[in-house]
Enzyme design. Structure first.
Site, PDB file in Angstrom:
ATOM      1  N   ASP A 145       0.870  -1.172   0.000  1.00  0.00           N
ATOM      2  CA  ASP A 145       0.000   0.000   0.000  1.00  0.00           C
ATOM      3  C   ASP A 145       0.903   1.217   0.000  1.00  0.00           C
ATOM      4  OD1 ASP A 145      -1.705   2.120   0.474  1.00  0.00           O
ATOM      5  OD2 ASP A 145      -2.709   1.221   2.201  1.00  0.00           O
ATOM      6  N   ASN A 187       4.409   2.972 -10.717  1.00  0.00           N
ATOM      7  CA  ASN A 187       3.223   3.125 -11.543  1.00  0.00           C
ATOM      8  C   ASN A 187       1.939   3.363 -10.754  1.00  0.00           C
ATOM      9  OD1 ASN A 187       1.458   2.505 -14.048  1.00  0.00           O
ATOM     10  ND2 ASN A 187       0.871   0.881 -12.624  1.00  0.00           N
ATOM     11  N   TYR A 235      -5.129  16.324 -10.050  1.00  0.00           N
ATOM     12  CA  TYR A 235      -4.407  15.215 -10.672  1.00  0.00           C
ATOM     13  C   TYR A 235      -3.196  15.743 -11.439  1.00  0.00           C
ATOM     14  CZ  TYR A 235      -3.380  11.176 -13.611  1.00  0.00           C
ATOM     15  OH  TYR A 235      -2.741  10.140 -14.236  1.00  0.00           O
ATOM     16  N   THR A 237      -7.829   1.890 -20.140  1.00  0.00           N
ATOM     17  CA  THR A 237      -7.663   1.098 -18.922  1.00  0.00           C
ATOM     18  C   THR A 237      -8.867   1.330 -18.025  1.00  0.00           C
ATOM     19  OG1 THR A 237      -6.563   2.822 -17.623  1.00  0.00           O
ATOM     20  CG2 THR A 237      -5.168   1.495 -19.076  1.00  0.00           C
TER      21      THR A 237
END
Length: 268
Positions: free
Chosen positions: A51, A78, A143, A178
């Site tokens: 995590d 990633n 983001y 994705t």
């Protein structure tokens, strides 16, 4: 066959899974990470529990790989999460969660692998950022900020560790098909919000971009090529022509002209 050991955070799905599967086929020893690997069946490569918001979890995962393989050659940083919403209406607590994952989580994983790479006098860290990190995008500003910050951190740490034989680079993907949209934090479209109409339109646009995005295998091939490069560049971009060209336009156009282009694109 290549016996280099690779650790990929966020390796259970999406880009991470595609990269791991591709590198496994190329002969690398690949470990992916997931918060709950026991829940994932028939994965194409090994998974360890990690995590990125828990440093003890990170160090345990890294040590598990090192204890089995005796080395760790490549980190593909990633793991990440998305967030959308008008900045005014997005809870600051949710913003902090995304920074903890996309920025501080990535930093903590680098901290955990660096002692082993320094001991080996070799290693490669590839931070997965985003083309969105090169510009402030409406309703995706937080983001963009997390990925832009990771780009800058990569530039700095790359210089700090170069003397230990360690290379650090980043690769910024554009839109790929994705499941990232399903894992985003979406600020709700509030009925009485002044942003209601335009935010909903932009949510639909974002989802359409992901659904029509490129094949993640392009990211896998790009990362494989970086691994094969003795002296990687600082920045790599992987996406369609217009996504990459948008970064060039930002460099050459006046700020207000570029802003106008973005506002037209997002119908603002």
């Amino acid at each position: 066959m290549n016996n280099k050991v690779v650790l990929i955070t966020g390796g259970s799905s999406g880009i991470g899974k595609c990269v791991g599967e591709f590198l496994t086929q190329k002969g690398f020893v690949v470990y992916g990470t997931s918060r709950n690997p026991k829940n994932i069946q028939n994965h194409p490569f090994k998974l360890v529990a990690l995590d990125v918001k828990n440093f003890e979890s990170i160090t345990n995962a890294v040590q598990e790989v090192i204890s089995i393989e005796g080395r760790l050659d490549i980190l593909v940083n990633n793991a990440g999460m998305g967030i959308t919403g008008p900045i005014e209406e997005t809870p600051t607590s949710e913003m902090r969660k995304v920074f903890d994952t996309n920025l501080f989580g990535a930093i903590d994983v680098m901290k955990a692998v660096l002692p082993q790479m320094r001991k080996q006098n070799s290693g490669l860290i590839i931070n997965v950022t985003s083309i969105a990190g090169y510009m402030g995008l409406p309703f995706r500003g937080i983001y963009s900020a997390t990925k832009g910050a990771l780009e800058i951190v990569t530039e700095a740490i790359r210089m700090e560790v170069k003397g230990f034989g360690i290379e650090v680079t980043n690769v910024a993907p554009g839109d790929f098909a994705t499941n990232i949209a399903s894992g985003r934090y979406h600020t709700p479209v509030f009925e009485n919000s002044p942003y209601k109409k335009v935010y909903q339109e932009n949510l639909d646009l974002m989802d359409a971009h992901v659904d029509s995005g490129g094949d993640p295998i392009e990211m896998a091939k790009a990362i494989y090529k970086i691994i094969q490069t003795p002296k990687p560049k600082i920045h790599y971009k992987v996406g369609d022509f217009m996504q990459k060209f948008s970064i060039i336009l930002k460099k050459i156009l006046p700020d207000t002209v570029y802003e106008k282009l973005l506002m037209n694109h997002y119908k603002l």
